[in-house]
Design a protein around this motif. Sequence first.
Motif, PDB file in Angstrom:
ATOM      1  N   SER A  48      18.688  18.698  13.126  1.00  0.00           N
ATOM      2  CA  SER A  48      17.744  17.613  12.818  1.00  0.00           C
ATOM      3  C   SER A  48      18.079  16.358  13.622  1.00  0.00           C
ATOM      4  N   PHE A  49      19.346  15.985  13.600  1.00  0.00           N
ATOM      5  CA  PHE A  49      19.821  14.809  14.333  1.00  0.00           C
ATOM      6  C   PHE A  49      19.585  14.998  15.826  1.00  0.00           C
ATOM      7  N   HIS A  50      19.933  16.157  16.300  1.00  0.00           N
ATOM      8  CA  HIS A  50      19.848  16.493  17.715  1.00  0.00           C
ATOM      9  C   HIS A  50      18.401  16.512  18.202  1.00  0.00           C
ATOM     10  N   GLN A  51      17.523  17.173  17.481  1.00  0.00           N
ATOM     11  CA  GLN A  51      16.121  17.271  17.893  1.00  0.00           C
ATOM     12  C   GLN A  51      15.454  15.894  17.890  1.00  0.00           C
ATOM     13  N   PHE A  52      15.835  15.051  16.941  1.00  0.00           N
ATOM     14  CA  PHE A  52      15.263  13.711  16.871  1.00  0.00           C
ATOM     15  C   PHE A  52      15.563  12.934  18.148  1.00  0.00           C
ATOM     16  N   PHE A  53      16.845  12.892  18.522  1.00  0.00           N
ATOM     17  CA  PHE A  53      17.221  12.104  19.691  1.00  0.00           C
ATOM     18  C   PHE A  53      16.823  12.785  20.998  1.00  0.00           C
ATOM     19  N   GLU A  54      16.806  14.107  21.008  1.00  0.00           N
ATOM     20  CA  GLU A  54      16.322  14.815  22.191  1.00  0.00           C
ATOM     21  C   GLU A  54      14.834  14.538  22.387  1.00  0.00           C
ATOM     22  N   GLY A  55      14.084  14.480  21.291  1.00  0.00           N
ATOM     23  CA  GLY A  55      12.659  14.153  21.371  1.00  0.00           C
ATOM     24  C   GLY A  55      12.420  12.745  21.874  1.00  0.00           C
TER      25      GLY A  55
END
Length: 165
Positions: A48-55
Amino acid sequence: MPLYFLLKACLAELVLELGILVHSVIIGVSLGASLRPSTIRPLVGALSFHQFFEGIGLGGCIVQANFKAKATVIMATFFSLTAPVGIALGIAISSSYSKHSSTALVVEGVFNSAAAGILIYMSLVDLLAADFNNPKLQTNTKLQLAVYLALFLGAGMMSLLAIWA
């Protein structure tokens, strides 16, 4: 001549998008293939954390590339669907073996390492290399020091997060 640079920028953006999409599918497969709650809980939080910042990062690159609205929506849609599709694939893969077998550990390890390798490659080659080769950064020693400090601080904080993963 400007058309050449525009096409080169668009191609670079599409390669970045493709790499991130593949990475998101693989990390989704890794989560879907995880069968133990001790590995699923940290992966859900990290994903969740990763996808947010990758997005956010991908969105910034898309905005800089000045794509038309339709292309931007298509890219955002593909990015939004990749992790769930990967999770579904991982669940399908994991249903073919026992969660207590050595195959489970091998499958999880292979997908985790593939996701990590793709992420490291994409961040170093497609994202950071362009920023570090910027003439503004190359000619300003104080800015270089700040950028390297931020890079190492960020890498250190991500390593610190691995304690709870």
